[in-house]
Design a protein around this motif. Structure first.
Motif, PDB file in Angstrom:
ATOM      1  N   TYR A 191      29.742  38.550  36.511  1.00 55.16           N
ATOM      2  CA  TYR A 191      30.963  39.317  36.723  1.00 55.16           C
ATOM      3  C   TYR A 191      30.602  40.789  36.841  1.00 55.16           C
ATOM      4  O   TYR A 191      29.601  41.248  36.297  1.00 55.16           O
ATOM      5  N   LYS A 235      45.619  41.970  35.756  1.00 56.01           N
ATOM      6  CA  LYS A 235      45.374  41.282  37.031  1.00 56.01           C
ATOM      7  C   LYS A 235      43.883  41.019  37.210  1.00 56.01           C
ATOM      8  O   LYS A 235      43.483  39.928  37.618  1.00 56.01           O
ATOM      9  N   ARG A 285      42.863  38.086  35.117  1.00 57.54           N
ATOM     10  CA  ARG A 285      43.277  36.790  35.691  1.00 57.54           C
ATOM     11  C   ARG A 285      42.398  36.376  36.872  1.00 57.54           C
ATOM     12  O   ARG A 285      42.122  35.200  37.066  1.00 57.54           O
ATOM     13  N   LEU A 286      41.980  37.346  37.680  1.00 53.92           N
ATOM     14  CA  LEU A 286      41.215  37.039  38.894  1.00 53.92           C
ATOM     15  C   LEU A 286      39.709  36.955  38.663  1.00 53.92           C
ATOM     16  O   LEU A 286      38.986  36.439  39.505  1.00 53.92           O
ATOM     17  N   THR A 287      39.235  37.466  37.551  1.00 58.54           N
ATOM     18  CA  THR A 287      37.799  37.523  37.295  1.00 58.54           C
ATOM     19  C   THR A 287      37.093  36.185  37.493  1.00 58.54           C
ATOM     20  O   THR A 287      36.038  36.145  38.130  1.00 58.54           O
ATOM     21  N   LEU A 302      37.387  34.074  39.578  1.00 59.69           N
ATOM     22  CA  LEU A 302      37.280  33.738  40.997  1.00 59.69           C
ATOM     23  C   LEU A 302      36.212  34.541  41.728  1.00 59.69           C
ATOM     24  O   LEU A 302      35.993  34.348  42.912  1.00 59.69           O
ATOM     25  N   HIS A 303      35.555  35.469  41.047  1.00 63.83           N
ATOM     26  CA  HIS A 303      34.570  36.305  41.729  1.00 63.83           C
ATOM     27  C   HIS A 303      33.245  36.349  40.964  1.00 63.83           C
ATOM     28  O   HIS A 303      33.188  36.023  39.790  1.00 63.83           O
ATOM     29  N   THR A 309      34.278  29.696  41.621  1.00 65.34           N
ATOM     30  CA  THR A 309      34.195  31.035  42.196  1.00 65.34           C
ATOM     31  C   THR A 309      34.569  30.965  43.673  1.00 65.34           C
ATOM     32  O   THR A 309      34.147  30.061  44.389  1.00 65.34           O
ATOM     33  N   LYS A 310      35.361  31.931  44.114  1.00 67.95           N
ATOM     34  CA  LYS A 310      35.812  31.966  45.510  1.00 67.95           C
ATOM     35  C   LYS A 310      35.217  33.115  46.306  1.00 67.95           C
ATOM     36  O   LYS A 310      35.186  33.077  47.526  1.00 67.95           O
ATOM     37  N   TYR A 311      34.762  34.167  45.631  1.00 65.35           N
ATOM     38  CA  TYR A 311      34.349  35.395  46.306  1.00 65.35           C
ATOM     39  C   TYR A 311      33.070  35.900  45.652  1.00 65.35           C
ATOM     40  O   TYR A 311      33.053  36.191  44.459  1.00 65.35           O
ATOM     41  N   LYS A 326      42.075  39.737  46.730  1.00 66.54           N
ATOM     42  CA  LYS A 326      43.380  39.484  46.112  1.00 66.54           C
ATOM     43  C   LYS A 326      43.974  40.776  45.537  1.00 66.54           C
ATOM     44  O   LYS A 326      44.556  40.800  44.462  1.00 66.54           O
ATOM     45  N   TRP A 334      36.829  45.632  43.354  1.00 67.63           N
ATOM     46  CA  TRP A 334      35.846  45.195  42.363  1.00 67.63           C
ATOM     47  C   TRP A 334      34.721  46.191  42.181  1.00 67.63           C
ATOM     48  O   TRP A 334      33.892  46.042  41.295  1.00 67.63           O
TER      49      TRP A 334
END
Length: 183
Positions: free
Chosen positions: A61, A81, A84-86, A88-89, A123-125, A161, A165
């Motif tokens: 991360y 936010k 919540r998104l962490t 995913l990356h 993970t998406k990104y 999103k 980052w």
């Protein structure tokens, strides 16, 4: 080729020393200690040849994400936010292959192994940057061949999103690269 996970404190220090030997300006705490893994979701991989470390990779991360996890919930909407998104990356933070072992597929194998782990995690990104003190043209080709989108020189990493980052004060990169991961 045998890729191993650097999971002990000793292995992480050896990885940090190897990366520092092959890259410039690495902070003493650049490779998270194992007890920090819950904050960073660290991937620390190594490759050895006849017992000698010849390649290493660190993905985790970002510092922004780690800070969000340590901040109290509800204090800041943006940090909530980010929190919540962490998951995913991930950032491809550091990778190095000893010059004597380059062009043998080791770097590609480290990327492939990391990508497999990241996909399982959801993970998406996945993104990273190359600094101007490195072999920029060779690395641009390397990441393009591995399916990353390589941004033009000086272009900033696009938000994922709606979240930036990379902090605005981050060192300018020669180029950024990213990949959207699909399961």
């Amino acid at each position: 080729m045998n890729i191993t996970h650097a999971s002990s404190a000793e292995e992480r220090m050896e990885l940090r020393d190897f990366l520092a030997e092959h890259l410039h300006d690495i902070a003493p705490d650049a490779v998270p200690k194992p007890e920090w893994d819950r904050h960073y979701e660290t991937i620390a991989l190594t490759v050895r040849e006849e017992g000698k470390l010849i390649a290493g990779l660190l993905s985790c991360y970002t510092q922004i994400a780690s800070a969000a996890f340590m901040a109290p919930e509800g204090i800041d909407e943006h940090m909530d936010k980010v929190r919540r998104l962490t998951p995913l990356h991930a950032e491809l933070d550091l990778i190095a292959v000893d010059p004597s072992a380059r062009s043998t597929g080791i770097g590609s194998a480290l990327i492939s192994e990391s990508e497999s782990i990241l996909k399982v995690r959801g993970t998406k990104y996945w993104f990273g940057c190359v600094t101007s003190d490195l072999d920029v043209d060779r690395l641009r080709n390397f990441y393009e061949k591995l399916g990353f989108t390589v941004l033009p020189d000086g272009a900033r990493l696009p938000p994922f999103k709606g979240v930036e980052w990379v902090p605005p004060h981050a060192t300018d990169a020669a180029f950024w690269f990213y990949k959207r991961l699909e399961r």
